[in-house]
Write an enzyme that holds these catalytic residues in place. Structure first.
Site, PDB file in Angstrom:
ATOM      1  N   HIS A  76      14.832  -5.742 -12.671  1.00 44.75           N
ATOM      2  CA  HIS A  76      13.907  -7.166 -12.256  1.00 44.75           C
ATOM      3  C   HIS A  76      15.005  -6.675 -10.862  1.00 44.75           C
ATOM      4  O   HIS A  76      14.855  -7.946 -10.641  1.00 44.75           O
ATOM      5  CB  HIS A  76      14.957  -8.697 -12.781  1.00 44.75           C
ATOM      6  CG  HIS A  76      14.476  -8.666 -14.082  1.00 44.75           C
ATOM      7  ND1 HIS A  76      13.259  -8.880 -14.783  1.00 44.75           N
ATOM      8  CD2 HIS A  76      15.275  -8.254 -15.363  1.00 44.75           C
ATOM      9  CE1 HIS A  76      13.718  -8.504 -16.572  1.00 44.75           C
ATOM     10  NE2 HIS A  76      14.560  -8.031 -16.399  1.00 44.75           N
ATOM     11  N   SER A 124       9.065   3.522  16.452  1.00 45.25           N
ATOM     12  CA  SER A 124       7.746   2.132  16.904  1.00 45.25           C
ATOM     13  C   SER A 124       7.633   2.280  18.100  1.00 45.25           C
ATOM     14  O   SER A 124       8.711   2.812  19.500  1.00 45.25           O
ATOM     15  CB  SER A 124       8.806   1.100  16.291  1.00 45.25           C
ATOM     16  OG  SER A 124       7.787   0.172  17.282  1.00 45.25           O
ATOM     17  N   LYS A 136      13.462   0.839  16.245  1.00 40.87           N
ATOM     18  CA  LYS A 136      12.920   1.503  14.998  1.00 40.87           C
ATOM     19  C   LYS A 136      13.385   2.546  13.767  1.00 40.87           C
ATOM     20  O   LYS A 136      13.220   3.267  14.991  1.00 40.87           O
ATOM     21  CB  LYS A 136      11.801   0.738  14.827  1.00 40.87           C
ATOM     22  CG  LYS A 136      11.768  -0.700  14.908  1.00 40.87           C
ATOM     23  CD  LYS A 136      11.973  -1.597  13.721  1.00 40.87           C
ATOM     24  CE  LYS A 136      11.274  -1.134  12.558  1.00 40.87           C
ATOM     25  NZ  LYS A 136      10.172  -1.738  12.301  1.00 40.87           N
ATOM     26  N   GLU A 189       6.504   6.007   2.689  1.00 39.58           N
ATOM     27  CA  GLU A 189       5.475   5.236   2.450  1.00 39.58           C
ATOM     28  C   GLU A 189       3.986   5.626   2.541  1.00 39.58           C
ATOM     29  O   GLU A 189       3.052   4.847   1.775  1.00 39.58           O
ATOM     30  CB  GLU A 189       4.825   4.061   3.803  1.00 39.58           C
ATOM     31  CG  GLU A 189       6.759   3.327   4.109  1.00 39.58           C
ATOM     32  CD  GLU A 189       6.314   2.261   5.403  1.00 39.58           C
ATOM     33  OE1 GLU A 189       6.589   1.247   6.030  1.00 39.58           O
ATOM     34  OE2 GLU A 189       6.427   3.049   6.575  1.00 39.58           O
TER      35      GLU A 189
END
Ligand code: ARG
Length: 471
Positions: free
Chosen positions: A169, A290, A296, A303
């Protein structure tokens, strides 16, 4: 000028192989709409390999003379050289790669080229090409998957001493070895490879000789063609052979499962590399920055693998849907199988390849993992199991351990901060040995049955996998 005349002007100049029955030339729009050349040209080497085997089979059957066979094969070799070198003259009238090759063959060697298609249809031809192509593509993907497994295995071997929290979980549950976690993905890939091999075995039947749908009039030895092309056998029903796309559906299903596994790995890498977890650091060379926020470092590769999984699922559903209402045997709908199959194979192969390299460069933050494994009441189950060794029924023991956790939460303390007398306030079964037994190391070592996270089990599995993956 009537509309019909206007349409008739928008035509191609070269006659089609099937032009005999037609009064009008094909409309340009239709030519563009029906053409599969832009994507099926990647089948060319397999198409030519199949044509050469077909040609030899026709010679053996006495349909082609030795001279004709030799001329055609020499012509096909020339066509292949042109395609290999990227100087094949494609024409807008070429409907697909099969027609393009045959047209060019006849241009190069004259009318004898027209004998190649004897006893063959594009329907059994494309069925053959797909099988040949898929056979190679699956073999190459299998090699890539093995490289990814080897990368995961090396990372596991190098971090055998690293403990981390295992989750259910997405809540910290019990300590596990980091290596054990990585090995879970190797097991998934083992099953994926098994599925690929199963599918590959099922497509090992040679369809030429099925003709358009009914079979062939010529006394061809199909087993001979199969042998030339390295197939284990021949297809048993011509109608089935030209309309069967099970191999495509199976491949897409297998690839979907593989991508699902890679997507789960992706999700973990995204989480683990976040500021919130800081369990791992992805190599700089596999991340992007970024354009606006200078600090970043984004996990774009995981992804994208996660994102591309959806598109592979989509291809599976597209092909299943395309097939569901089709009457036997061949229907042009079937041409839609290729873009789906090719894109799914490309996507899976690229994902596997990029991951094999990314995993090699993955930096593991031992301290963050150890710290996370040492907190969060991960040893509560051990506490309960300790009481069981002292004769307490597990349900009671579970309840007692739960009350201890509750009390710790209320006082903002962790389990390892409790003294023996703290524990004895909850149960008089706690003795001095509890402090040695209820540790992260002890928790790991006691999971000693097959499949557990005990170090000696994980080491043994690594040894077995090392051997299996080396061959
Ligand atoms: N390009 C076609 C395909 O990919 C080849 C078979 C064409 N057969 C036909 N009867 N038009 O399915």
């Amino acid at each position: 000028m009537t509309k019909r005349h206007k349409t008739a002007r928008v035509v191609s100049r070269t006659a089609k192989a099937w032009a005999g029955r037609f009064r009008e030339r094909t409309n340009r729009l239709v030519e563009a709409f029906t053409s599969s050349l832009s994507f099926d040209r990647r089948l060319y080497a397999y198409d030519i390999e199949g044509s050469i085997a077909h040609c030899k089979t026709l010679e053996r059957a006495g349909v082609l003379s030795h001279r004709e066979t030799a001329d055609i094969i020499r012509g096909l070799d020339k066509v292949r050289a042109e395609l290999d070198a990227g100087r094949f003259p494609f024409a807008s009238e070429d409907e697909d790669i099969h027609m393009a090759i045959e047209r060019r063959l006849t241009e190069l060697i004259g009318p004898v080229g027209g004998k190649l298609h004897t006893g063959r249809s594009r329907n059994d031809q494309v069925a053959l090409d797909l099988r040949l192509y898929l056979r190679d593509a699956l073999d190459s993907l299998l090699r890539g998957m093995r490289r990814l497994q080897q990368a995961l295995l090396a990372k596991a071997r190098d971090h055998l001493d690293v403990v981390m929290p295992g989750y259910t979980h997405l809540q910290r549950a019990q300590p596990v070895l980091f290596a054990h976690h990585l090995l879970a993905y190797i097991e998934m890939l083992e099953r994926d490879k098994g599925r690929l091999q199963d599918g590959r075995a099922r497509l090992d039947a040679m369809p030429l000789g099925s003709g358009a749908l009914a079979g062939t009039n010529y006394p061809v030895d199909r087993a001979y063609t199969a042998k030339l092309l390295g197939f284990a056998g021949v297809t048993e029903n011509s109608l089935d052979a030209v309309s069967d796309r099970d191999l495509v559906v199976e491949a897409l299903a297998m690839l979907s499962i593989l991508m699902m596994h890679l997507s789960r790995l992706s999700e973990e890498l995204v989480l683990w590399s976040s500021q919130e977890f800081q369990f791992v650091e992805l190599p700089d060379s596999f991340c992007t920055g970024s354009s606006m926020m200078p600090q970043k470092k984004n996990p774009d590769v995981p992804e994208l693998v996660r994102g591309k999984t959806g598109r592979v699922y989509g291809h599976l559903l597209a092909v299943l849907t395309m097939l569901k209402g089709l009457p036997l045997s061949y229907n042009r709908d079937l041409q839609e199988d290729k873009e789906a199959l090719f894109d799914a194979l490309d996507t899976a192969a690229a994902s596997v390849d990029v991951y094999a390299e990314l995993i090699k460069g993955l930096a593991v933050n031992r301290d963050a993992l150890a710290k996370a494994a040492g907190s969060g009441y991960l040893l509560a189950t051990e506490l309960a199991d300790y009481l069981v060794t002292k004769g307490v029924p597990f349900r009671r023991a579970h309840e007692t351990a739960g009350r201890i956790v509750r009390a710790c939460l209320d006082r903002n303390r962790d389990l390892h901060e409790l003294t023996l007398s703290d524990l004895r306030a909850f149960s008089d079964r706690f003795e001095k040995d509890v402090l040695d037994a209820v540790t992260v190391e002890g928790a790991i070592e006691r999971k000693a049955q097959i499949g557990g996270t005990a170090r000696k089990r994980v080491e043994a599995r690594i040894k077995v996998l090392e051997k299996a993956l080396a061959s």
